[in-house]
Design a protein around this motif. Structure first.
Motif, short mmCIF file in Angstrom:
data_model
loop_
_atom_site.label_atom_id
_atom_site.label_comp_id
_atom_site.label_asym_id
_atom_site.label_seq_id
_atom_site.Cartn_x
_atom_site.Cartn_y
_atom_site.Cartn_z
N ASP A 6 4.14 6.12 -4.71
CA ASP A 6 2.78 5.65 -4.49
C ASP A 6 2.53 5.70 -2.99
OD1 ASP A 6 0.48 4.16 -4.01
OD2 ASP A 6 0.88 2.71 -5.60
N ASN A 7 1.60 6.53 -2.56
CA ASN A 7 1.39 6.75 -1.13
C ASN A 7 0.52 5.71 -0.46
OD1 ASN A 7 2.87 9.15 -0.41
ND2 ASN A 7 1.48 10.30 -1.74
N PHE A 8 0.16 4.63 -1.17
CA PHE A 8 -0.73 3.65 -0.55
C PHE A 8 -0.13 3.11 0.74
CE2 PHE A 8 -2.06 -0.78 0.06
CZ PHE A 8 -3.42 -0.56 0.29
N GLU B 237 2.08 -3.11 -4.30
CA GLU B 237 1.09 -2.61 -3.34
C GLU B 237 -0.22 -3.40 -3.40
OE1 GLU B 237 3.98 0.75 -3.65
OE2 GLU B 237 3.09 -0.69 -5.05
N ASP B 238 -0.62 -3.86 -4.58
CA ASP B 238 -1.84 -4.66 -4.67
C ASP B 238 -1.66 -6.01 -3.98
OD1 ASP B 238 -3.04 -2.63 -6.02
OD2 ASP B 238 -2.95 -3.56 -8.00
N ARG B 239 -0.50 -6.64 -4.15
CA ARG B 239 -0.25 -7.91 -3.47
C ARG B 239 -0.25 -7.72 -1.96
NH1 ARG B 239 5.17 -11.58 -3.90
NH2 ARG B 239 5.70 -10.49 -1.96
N LEU B 240 0.25 -6.58 -1.52
CA LEU B 240 0.26 -6.27 -0.10
C LEU B 240 -1.14 -6.32 0.49
CD1 LEU B 240 2.23 -5.36 2.13
CD2 LEU B 240 1.84 -3.00 1.40
N CYS B 241 -2.13 -5.94 -0.31
CA CYS B 241 -3.51 -5.95 0.16
C CYS B 241 -3.99 -7.37 0.47
CB CYS B 241 -4.42 -5.31 -0.88
SG CYS B 241 -4.15 -3.54 -1.10
N THR B 242 -3.51 -8.36 -0.28
CA THR B 242 -3.92 -9.74 -0.01
C THR B 242 -3.42 -10.18 1.36
OG1 THR B 242 -1.96 -10.77 -1.05
CG2 THR B 242 -3.81 -10.24 -2.49
N THR B 243 -2.24 -9.73 1.75
CA THR B 243 -1.70 -10.08 3.06
C THR B 243 -2.44 -9.35 4.17
OG1 THR B 243 0.50 -10.59 2.19
CG2 THR B 243 0.38 -9.96 4.50
N MET B 244 -2.78 -8.09 3.96
CA MET B 244 -3.55 -7.35 4.96
C MET B 244 -4.87 -8.05 5.25
SD MET B 244 -2.93 -3.44 3.63
CE MET B 244 -4.00 -2.72 4.89
N GLY C 231 6.28 1.30 -4.91
CA GLY C 231 6.08 2.72 -5.21
C GLY C 231 6.83 3.67 -4.31
N GLY C 232 7.76 3.15 -3.50
CA GLY C 232 8.55 4.02 -2.62
C GLY C 232 9.87 3.39 -2.25
#
Length: 412
Positions: A228-230, A260-267, A208-209
């Motif tokens: 997307d500012n997430f 961005e949603d996949r990024l959340c799994t890594t976080m 998103g960026g």
């Protein structure tokens, strides 16, 4: 750019009066998973939990060397840059005015105030960052102060390049590859300019960026219509002109865009398994390993974890997005008969690993059916195949709205 290396080295040496080198740590968990030698450059462990104070330090240092009477600095930021500037204003004993959008979370405002103390004042201006930036620049002109750019400034780029200087010092040999996030390009352009062809690079943007990818396609910096500012530490609408000049040679095949949603799994993985708190932008480089498993096998890789300024009030959102991406949580609108026992019939469809996370239903008079908004969590994505098969066999009409952006925004 031939004089860039000594400038970056001088910046890094001067920083040692302010903070120590950030750790370069081998990560056994990731190394075992990817059958590679994975190291994390922990920029999330600077005094302000991001690399941004490097550029702020170097820019302010050079201004004050040229003109020691420069005592007023201005910046516009909703996050890490503001905190870096605040920290350095306090260090140098100068006054800083930091403009932040009115919508900035109080946690970020409070941390900026804490780092700056009496050296800074914060002005909440504008609902959107463009308005904040315009107000900051106008004020800076009015008071004849010095505006501190978050990335599009040669002194800032030199300061961010100190990450590369430290990696070179800390490793006995150069890694085969360095993976870095890209926002406005300060970090990536600095490190790439410093290390040049001594290693390979992978530059990572949030989907998103992806402003660098857009600039490479256009041949010049170009503004994204929507971001997307997430992953707010890397979600930038337009890459800087100076940073792009240093990155315009980058092969697009060495870039990745991360969902961005996949990024959340890594976080969540880094938090739960390693105890490492990363903000979304700070997790980009680690998440990119998923797309590079074959390429990095047997290689030495440094991932730059660029920041750890994470507000734990966002944790439920991160978990929600991670579950939806992983396929273990779905939302349905269910058409349920308005008769005794209908709810019981539905509940009997669920298995021992299925759990209702949300249920909203209002029985309406003079209707044969009512609509239910239901969220279901389960342990394995394939469990939903069994649920949906049983729903259809039992005659329940339903609609999966998990990935319906419009409905999800209003209902979930």
């Amino acid at each position: 750019m031939s004089d860039f290396r000594p400038l970056a080295q001088a910046a890094e040496a001067a920083m040692r009066d302010v903070f120590d080198l950030t750790p370069l740590q081998r990560n056994d968990h990731l190394s075992d998973r990817y059958h590679a030698d994975i190291w994390l450059k922990r920029e999330d462990l600077t005094p302000v939990r991001s690399y941004k104070l490097r550029g702020a330090f170097n820019a302010m240092r050079k201004v004050l060397e040229k003109n020691p009477e420069s005592t007023r600095f201005v910046c516009a930021s909703a996050g890490n840059h503001a905190q870096g500037v605040a920290f350095m204003c306090r260090h140098f004993g100068v006054k800083g005015v930091i403009f932040m959008p009115v919508t900035t979370p109080q946690q970020k405002v409070g941390k900026t105030e804490k780092f700056g103390g009496d050296a800074v004042s914060i002005r909440l201006t504008g609902d959107y960052f463009d308005d904040t930036l315009a107000a900051a620049q106008a004020y800076c002109t009015e008071i004849k102060g010095h505006f501190l750019s978050p990335f599009d400034d040669e002194d800032v780029i030199e300061g961010q390049a100190s990450v590369g200087v430290e990696i070179e010092k800390q490793m006995s040999h150069m890694p085969d590859r360095i993976i870095m996030p890209v926002g406005g390009g300060g970090l990536s352009s600095g490190v790439c300019s410093y290390l040049e062809d001594r290693t390979a690079f992978t530059l990572v943007e949030p989907e998103g960026g992806a402003c660098l990818a857009a600039a490479l396609r256009a041949g010049q910096p170009t503004r994204l219509n929507h971001i997307d500012n997430f992953a707010d530490g890397a979600a930038v609408a337009q890459i800087g002109a100076k940073t792009f000049a240093r990155l315009s040679h980058i092969d697009p095949s060495s870039m990745l865009a991360i969902d961005e949603d996949r990024l959340c799994t890594t976080m969540l993985e880094m938090l739960n398994v390693e105890g490492i708190v990363l903000e979304p932008a700070g997790a980009l480089a680690v998440d990119a390993l998923k797309d590079m498993a074959q390429e990095i096998r047997g290689k030495s890789v440094v991932c730059v974890t660029s920041g750890g300024n994470f507000d734990f009030e966002r944790l439920p959102e991160v978990k929600e997005r991670a579950q939806r991406y992983s396929g273990v949580k779905k939302y349905f609108i269910l058409r349920m008969p308005q008769r005794p026992g209908a709810l019981k019939d539905f509940l009997n469809i669920l298995g021992p690993e299925d759990d209702i996370a949300r249920f909203e239903y209002l029985k309406k008079s003079a209707r044969n059916f009512g609509s239910v908004l239901i969220g279901i969590e389960t342990s394995l994505p394939e469990n939903f195949e069994h649920i949906q098969t049983k729903l259809e066999a039992a005659g329940f009409d339903y609609r999966d709205i998990t990935n319906d952006e419009v409905l999800a925004e209003f209902l979930i």
